[in-house]
Design an enzyme around this catalytic site. Structure first.
Site, PDB file in Angstrom:
ATOM      1  N   HIS A 126       0.843  -1.206   0.000  1.00  0.00           N
ATOM      2  CA  HIS A 126       0.000   0.000   0.000  1.00  0.00           C
ATOM      3  C   HIS A 126       0.879   1.256   0.000  1.00  0.00           C
ATOM      4  O   HIS A 126       0.620   2.204  -0.736  1.00  0.00           O
ATOM      5  CB  HIS A 126      -0.886   0.051   1.258  1.00  0.00           C
ATOM      6  CG  HIS A 126      -1.952  -1.003   1.336  1.00  0.00           C
ATOM      7  ND1 HIS A 126      -2.127  -1.804   2.431  1.00  0.00           N
ATOM      8  CD2 HIS A 126      -2.916  -1.362   0.446  1.00  0.00           C
ATOM      9  CE1 HIS A 126      -3.155  -2.608   2.230  1.00  0.00           C
ATOM     10  NE2 HIS A 126      -3.640  -2.370   1.024  1.00  0.00           N
TER      11      HIS A 126
ATOM     12  N   LYS B 179     -17.154  -7.298   8.118  1.00  0.00           N
ATOM     13  CA  LYS B 179     -16.015  -8.114   7.670  1.00  0.00           C
ATOM     14  C   LYS B 179     -15.162  -8.652   8.828  1.00  0.00           C
ATOM     15  O   LYS B 179     -14.191  -9.360   8.595  1.00  0.00           O
ATOM     16  CB  LYS B 179     -15.115  -7.269   6.751  1.00  0.00           C
ATOM     17  CG  LYS B 179     -15.363  -7.513   5.267  1.00  0.00           C
ATOM     18  CD  LYS B 179     -14.347  -6.774   4.447  1.00  0.00           C
ATOM     19  CE  LYS B 179     -13.950  -7.499   3.191  1.00  0.00           C
ATOM     20  NZ  LYS B 179     -12.865  -6.808   2.487  1.00  0.00           N
TER      21      LYS B 179
ATOM     22  N   ARG C 226      -1.381  -5.804  -8.454  1.00  0.00           N
ATOM     23  CA  ARG C 226      -0.162  -6.564  -8.175  1.00  0.00           C
ATOM     24  C   ARG C 226       0.122  -7.574  -9.264  1.00  0.00           C
ATOM     25  O   ARG C 226       1.235  -7.709  -9.730  1.00  0.00           O
ATOM     26  CB  ARG C 226      -0.296  -7.308  -6.832  1.00  0.00           C
ATOM     27  CG  ARG C 226      -0.326  -6.400  -5.638  1.00  0.00           C
ATOM     28  CD  ARG C 226      -0.864  -7.094  -4.431  1.00  0.00           C
ATOM     29  NE  ARG C 226      -2.254  -7.502  -4.648  1.00  0.00           N
ATOM     30  CZ  ARG C 226      -3.081  -7.880  -3.705  1.00  0.00           C
ATOM     31  NH1 ARG C 226      -2.666  -7.979  -2.463  1.00  0.00           N
ATOM     32  NH2 ARG C 226      -4.326  -8.211  -3.975  1.00  0.00           N
TER      33      ARG C 226
ATOM     34  N   SER D 296      -2.981  -7.911   2.631  1.00  0.00           N
ATOM     35  CA  SER D 296      -3.284  -7.818   4.071  1.00  0.00           C
ATOM     36  C   SER D 296      -3.696  -9.189   4.606  1.00  0.00           C
ATOM     37  O   SER D 296      -3.280  -9.601   5.688  1.00  0.00           O
ATOM     38  CB  SER D 296      -4.415  -6.815   4.311  1.00  0.00           C
ATOM     39  OG  SER D 296      -4.054  -5.542   3.849  1.00  0.00           O
TER      40      SER D 296
HETATM   41  O1  PNS Z   1      -8.527  -3.176   0.133  1.00  0.00           O
HETATM   42  P1  PNS Z   1      -9.705  -3.790  -0.524  1.00  0.00           P
HETATM   43  O2  PNS Z   1     -10.465  -4.647   0.466  1.00  0.00           O
HETATM   44  O3  PNS Z   1      -9.383  -4.511  -1.797  1.00  0.00           O
HETATM   45  O4  PNS Z   1     -10.675  -2.560  -0.912  1.00  0.00           O
HETATM   46  C1  PNS Z   1     -11.912  -2.786  -1.515  1.00  0.00           C
HETATM   47  C2  PNS Z   1     -12.748  -1.519  -1.503  1.00  0.00           C
HETATM   48  C3  PNS Z   1     -12.879  -0.952  -0.093  1.00  0.00           C
HETATM   49  C4  PNS Z   1     -12.111  -0.473  -2.377  1.00  0.00           C
HETATM   50  C5  PNS Z   1     -14.150  -1.911  -2.075  1.00  0.00           C
HETATM   51  O5  PNS Z   1     -14.653  -3.000  -1.386  1.00  0.00           O
HETATM   52  C6  PNS Z   1     -15.135  -0.771  -1.995  1.00  0.00           C
HETATM   53  O6  PNS Z   1     -15.053   0.178  -2.732  1.00  0.00           O
HETATM   54  N1  PNS Z   1     -16.059  -0.874  -1.020  1.00  0.00           N
HETATM   55  C7  PNS Z   1     -17.032   0.174  -0.733  1.00  0.00           C
HETATM   56  C8  PNS Z   1     -18.426  -0.217  -1.228  1.00  0.00           C
HETATM   57  C9  PNS Z   1     -18.521   0.004  -2.710  1.00  0.00           C
HETATM   58  O7  PNS Z   1     -18.352   1.098  -3.209  1.00  0.00           O
HETATM   59  N2  PNS Z   1     -18.811  -1.110  -3.418  1.00  0.00           N
HETATM   60  C10 PNS Z   1     -18.927  -1.086  -4.843  1.00  0.00           C
HETATM   61  C11 PNS Z   1     -17.565  -1.072  -5.514  1.00  0.00           C
HETATM   62  S1  PNS Z   1     -17.779  -1.127  -7.201  1.00  0.00           S
END
Ligand code: PNS
Length: 162
Positions: free
Chosen positions: A17, A41, A94, A132
């Site tokens: 990150h 989660k 990645r 993570s």
């Molecule tokens: O670090 P991560 O878990 O890969 O991040 C994922 C994240 C937080 C970017 C994604 O789950 C997200 O945007 N969640 C918020 C809800 C949302 O907007 N969902 C629709 C995404 S298209």
């Protein structure tokens, strides 16, 4: 004023990150590291703890002239980006395996908010396997994660285990 958000779970922050933050900082005037508050989660760290660790680790990376802000958010990333008047959503890729999920998210976010572009950056190959989830798993089972997560994150993980 070019403002981006870098959304994620950051449970916990990894050096991957930080690598993405360092690479994207020169592209923007301001970047909000946006920590998703998603209690469903069952994260290892609370959203406040995650924000604190990011704030503590940020001075260790060269963020150029980009103003860095750490904030938590709930709900849709696209809504949060719009509310903060961001023009871009930064995400790290990645490996090819990330691509499909990231593409779906980027296209959905574009549909929800067409004025905001997703900017993908490639993490250093040194971190291509760092996630993570993997860090938590290896740490829990007693493996070495030094060098893959910031020291302060490792200390906090050790403190949690006690
Ligand atoms: O670090 P991560 O878990 O890969 O991040 C994922 C994240 C937080 C970017 C994604 O789950 C997200 O945007 N969640 C918020 C809800 C949302 O907007 N969902 C629709 C995404 S298209």
């Amino acid at each position: 004023m070019r403002r981006a958000i870098f959304p994620g779970s950051f449970d916990p922050l990894t050096n991957g990150h930080l690598d993405i933050i360092q690479r994207s900082a020169p592209l923007f005037d301001e970047m909000i590291v946006a920590v998703l508050n998603n209690p469903d989660k069952h994260p290892m760290f609370s959203v406040d703890e995650r924000c604190e660790m990011i704030t503590e680790a940020l001075p260790s990376v060269d963020t150029a002239r980009c103003r860095m802000i750490v904030e938590s958010f709930s709900g849709l990333t696209a809504d949060f980006a719009r509310e903060r008047h961001a023009t871009a959503i930064v995400r790290g890729i990645r490996a090819v395996s990330d691509y499909e999920y990231e593409l779906r998210m980027a296209l959905m976010n574009r549909r929800l908010e067409p004025s905001i572009e997703t900017v993908f950056l490639m993490a250093d190959e040194e971190y291509s396997y760092v996630s993570s989830t993997l860090m938590k798993q290896v740490f829990e089972l007693g493996g070495r994660v030094a060098g893959l997560i910031p020291d302060i994150v490792e200390e906090r993980m050790k403190a949690k285990k006690k």
